[in-house]
Design an enzyme around this catalytic site. Sequence first.
Site, short mmCIF file in Angstrom:
data_model
loop_
_atom_site.label_atom_id
_atom_site.label_comp_id
_atom_site.label_asym_id
_atom_site.label_seq_id
_atom_site.Cartn_x
_atom_site.Cartn_y
_atom_site.Cartn_z
N MET A 108 38.67 41.57 40.36
CA MET A 108 37.25 41.86 40.11
C MET A 108 36.74 42.90 41.09
O MET A 108 35.90 43.74 40.74
CB MET A 108 36.42 40.58 40.22
CG MET A 108 36.30 39.81 38.93
SD MET A 108 35.66 40.78 37.53
CE MET A 108 34.09 41.33 38.19
N GLU A 126 37.26 43.45 53.05
CA GLU A 126 38.44 42.64 52.77
C GLU A 126 38.67 41.67 53.93
O GLU A 126 38.06 41.80 54.99
CB GLU A 126 39.67 43.52 52.56
CG GLU A 126 40.08 43.71 51.10
CD GLU A 126 40.33 42.38 50.39
OE1 GLU A 126 40.60 41.37 51.07
OE2 GLU A 126 40.24 42.36 49.15
N GLY A 171 29.28 35.75 42.04
CA GLY A 171 30.05 35.36 40.87
C GLY A 171 31.16 34.39 41.24
O GLY A 171 32.00 34.04 40.41
N HIS A 217 42.10 30.67 30.74
CA HIS A 217 42.09 31.81 31.66
C HIS A 217 43.51 32.18 32.04
O HIS A 217 44.47 31.45 31.75
CB HIS A 217 41.28 31.48 32.93
CG HIS A 217 39.80 31.52 32.73
ND1 HIS A 217 39.09 30.43 32.29
CD2 HIS A 217 38.90 32.52 32.89
CE1 HIS A 217 37.80 30.77 32.19
NE2 HIS A 217 37.67 32.02 32.55
N LYS A 249 44.18 32.13 37.96
CA LYS A 249 42.90 31.47 38.29
C LYS A 249 43.18 30.17 39.04
O LYS A 249 44.03 29.37 38.63
CB LYS A 249 42.10 31.19 37.02
CG LYS A 249 40.69 30.67 37.30
CD LYS A 249 39.83 30.71 36.05
CE LYS A 249 38.43 30.16 36.31
NZ LYS A 249 37.71 30.93 37.36
#
Length: 269
Positions: free
Chosen positions: A16, A37, A101, A158, A162
């Site tokens: 993402m 990061e 998110g 998914h 995940k």
Amino acid sequence: MSEIPGIVVMGASGRMGRMLLREVAAHPGMRLVGAVERSGHEWIGQDLGIATGGKPQGVYVTDDPLEAMAGAQGVIDFTTPEATVELATLAAQARAVHVVGTTGLTDADIEKLDAAARHAVIVRAGNMSLGVNLLTQLVRQVAAALDSEFDIEVVEAHHRHKVDAPSGTALMLGEAAAEGRGLDFKDSYVAARDGITGARAPGTIGFSAIRGGDIIGEHDVIFAGPGERIVLRHVASDRALFARGALKAVLWGQDRMPGHYSMLDVLGL
């Protein structure tokens, strides 16, 4: 300072993160000012353009979120619960809109986000897509319209990478169904069944999770009644839709009063 809001992307090297970097760079209404990061990552200290295999951009990857947020107006965060809780405090100090998110947040995590939202804008959603948020509203309405003879099941699929299950979107849909039916979600939640479980208990909402391949995201809410079934479904075919939703949220949050908002607020639903 430019009137165009400066955006920081957390977890820049992830699936993402890379999508967000591309979408922010291409958006005429925002500018990329920071990329973060974890400590020890090979990107730390590199120009972001070089790290991603392109031309220099003048934005360097750092493991210091506070440094990255200096002068930023927005932070987009699809990372881990632990990182998100820490980032919420830092984003509040910077008075930057924090778009979250991240999935897998506990009630204790959300309480900490609520505390940070007293000082800055947080927009949090298990899913940033327009379609899923419309689906959430439909699930709530259908659950309210049908009586208890219709059992409710949520099935999600998914990709193999995940790490949490059920997905944040599945939980969001289950919560909407519980609200529509007038149930306490915690009492009605039933995780994947195994073994001799006995008959289905009335007033429950079941969840099933599929993991495999490169499935981006598929969610079905099944209302199973006597002689008929109603299935509400959303299929994501392009991961960019989540990134675009996050960008919409970070722009929406500019100049808003501090608070803990959802994508339903962003979309006016």
